[in-house]
Design a protein around this motif. Sequence first.
Motif, mmCIF file in Angstrom:
data_model
loop_
_atom_site.group_PDB
_atom_site.id
_atom_site.type_symbol
_atom_site.label_atom_id
_atom_site.label_comp_id
_atom_site.label_asym_id
_atom_site.label_seq_id
_atom_site.Cartn_x
_atom_site.Cartn_y
_atom_site.Cartn_z
ATOM 1 N N PHE A 42 0.835 -1.202 0.000
ATOM 2 C CA PHE A 42 0.000 0.000 0.000
ATOM 3 C C PHE A 42 0.867 1.247 0.000
ATOM 4 O O PHE A 42 2.042 1.215 0.366
ATOM 5 C CB PHE A 42 -0.988 0.001 1.175
ATOM 6 N N GLU A 43 0.261 2.333 -0.437
ATOM 7 C CA GLU A 43 0.907 3.648 -0.413
ATOM 8 C C GLU A 43 0.485 4.318 0.888
ATOM 9 O O GLU A 43 -0.700 4.502 1.151
ATOM 10 C CB GLU A 43 0.444 4.474 -1.605
ATOM 11 N N SER A 44 1.472 4.643 1.733
ATOM 12 C CA SER A 44 1.170 5.334 2.981
ATOM 13 C C SER A 44 1.237 6.842 2.756
ATOM 14 O O SER A 44 1.761 7.315 1.747
ATOM 15 C CB SER A 44 2.159 4.922 4.074
ATOM 16 N N THR A 45 0.714 7.592 3.695
ATOM 17 C CA THR A 45 0.702 9.046 3.528
ATOM 18 C C THR A 45 2.049 9.687 3.822
ATOM 19 O O THR A 45 2.357 10.752 3.290
ATOM 20 C CB THR A 45 -0.360 9.689 4.452
ATOM 21 N N ASN A 46 2.881 9.031 4.662
ATOM 22 C CA ASN A 46 4.127 9.657 5.093
ATOM 23 C C ASN A 46 5.384 8.820 4.872
ATOM 24 O O ASN A 46 6.492 9.359 4.938
ATOM 25 C CB ASN A 46 4.053 10.006 6.595
ATOM 26 N N TYR A 47 5.229 7.527 4.620
ATOM 27 C CA TYR A 47 6.392 6.651 4.516
ATOM 28 C C TYR A 47 6.535 6.008 3.142
ATOM 29 O O TYR A 47 7.301 5.074 2.967
ATOM 30 C CB TYR A 47 6.343 5.572 5.609
ATOM 31 N N GLY A 48 5.826 6.509 2.153
ATOM 32 C CA GLY A 48 5.930 5.937 0.822
ATOM 33 C C GLY A 48 5.239 4.591 0.742
ATOM 34 O O GLY A 48 4.335 4.281 1.526
ATOM 35 N N LYS A 49 5.679 3.766 -0.176
ATOM 36 C CA LYS A 49 5.079 2.449 -0.368
ATOM 37 C C LYS A 49 5.567 1.489 0.712
ATOM 38 O O LYS A 49 6.697 1.585 1.187
ATOM 39 C CB LYS A 49 5.400 1.917 -1.759
ATOM 40 N N VAL A 50 4.683 0.551 1.059
ATOM 41 C CA VAL A 50 4.925 -0.359 2.177
ATOM 42 C C VAL A 50 4.625 -1.782 1.728
ATOM 43 O O VAL A 50 3.589 -2.033 1.104
ATOM 44 C CB VAL A 50 4.022 0.001 3.372
ATOM 45 N N LEU A 51 5.534 -2.711 2.033
ATOM 46 C CA LEU A 51 5.292 -4.133 1.789
ATOM 47 C C LEU A 51 4.987 -4.811 3.117
ATOM 48 O O LEU A 51 5.730 -4.662 4.088
ATOM 49 C CB LEU A 51 6.518 -4.798 1.153
ATOM 50 N N VAL A 52 3.881 -5.566 3.137
ATOM 51 C CA VAL A 52 3.477 -6.318 4.322
ATOM 52 C C VAL A 52 3.335 -7.785 3.935
ATOM 53 O O VAL A 52 2.653 -8.107 2.957
ATOM 54 C CB VAL A 52 2.129 -5.798 4.872
ATOM 55 N N LEU A 53 3.983 -8.672 4.678
ATOM 56 C CA LEU A 53 3.862 -10.115 4.469
ATOM 57 C C LEU A 53 3.294 -10.750 5.726
ATOM 58 O O LEU A 53 3.855 -10.594 6.817
ATOM 59 C CB LEU A 53 5.228 -10.738 4.143
ATOM 60 N N ASP A 54 2.195 -11.452 5.560
ATOM 61 C CA ASP A 54 1.543 -12.119 6.690
ATOM 62 C C ASP A 54 1.374 -11.183 7.879
ATOM 63 O O ASP A 54 1.629 -11.554 9.034
ATOM 64 C CB ASP A 54 2.327 -13.372 7.103
#
Length: 304
Positions: A42-54
Amino acid sequence: MDQHLKGWYTERSPMWPGQAFSLKVDRTLLHKRSKFQDIEIFESTNYGKVLVLDGAIQFTERDEASYQEMITYLPLNAHPNPRKVLVVGGGDGGVARELARHPMVEEVVQCEIDKEVIEACKKHVPSMGCGFSNPKLTLHTGDGAKFLEETQDKFDVIITDASDPEVATQGEEGAEGTKDGPAVSLFNEDYYAKMKGKLAEGGVMCCQGENMWLHADLILKLMNGCRKIFPVVDYAYTYTPTYPGGQIGFILCSVDPATNFKEPVREWDHNKAKEMGLKYYNADIHRAAFVLPTFMKNHLSHTD
């Protein structure tokens, strides 16, 4: 499992009980289930793109350099001639990206278990996925521990960039539990022994080493296991605001009794780091990474 609450992504896990971490979500780019794990970008408002696994944050664009650069350059700049490197895990491409910068690296072999993570990062987060365009790279998809067992090659440096051995799950009622993640085989004594067997003369290895505030006992267990296998074992850490506790560590081992991880063999000062396009690593940060707080220094002095 939808962990968004009023536009926020909240990370919770029994691996760090009694606390949670949230990022405000601008938009979701990808959410799918691979053969091995749940993948979300997802694209966060302050930290750029974020990868989440499980359910566990793997990186944000804003602070990923503090992890990717350190897990790469701490071991490489402790080796006098790191020509051939193996990466186990690292499906986001960050370590491969950093290895492309290192002037002494000639060949990179990488084994990542989940090809869908690779493709997701190449498509949605090119600032990370660009690592897979490294011309020095040969990429394999499969189980890293099995690859290590079967390969006939020897490596100057082995880097294991793995997620946590346990990840959070939630049932329908939201009750937290745990399950083994795809990286569980990369957090045991047998795996470290396999790595030693694949290191060339003078070889070094570096593995993700958890958070000293949350997992001191696990770190000590891993360190004591490594001390039975390697003549030189050390622990370093870096600050990454979006990881649990804001900190993550590295376990470094060498087959050469003369290795001194605390003192880089290549002195990349601020100007050199700037010239290379680095955001976090330099020689001063390298040395400082091994300066432990009193409680952790005392804890790691315990041996089996």
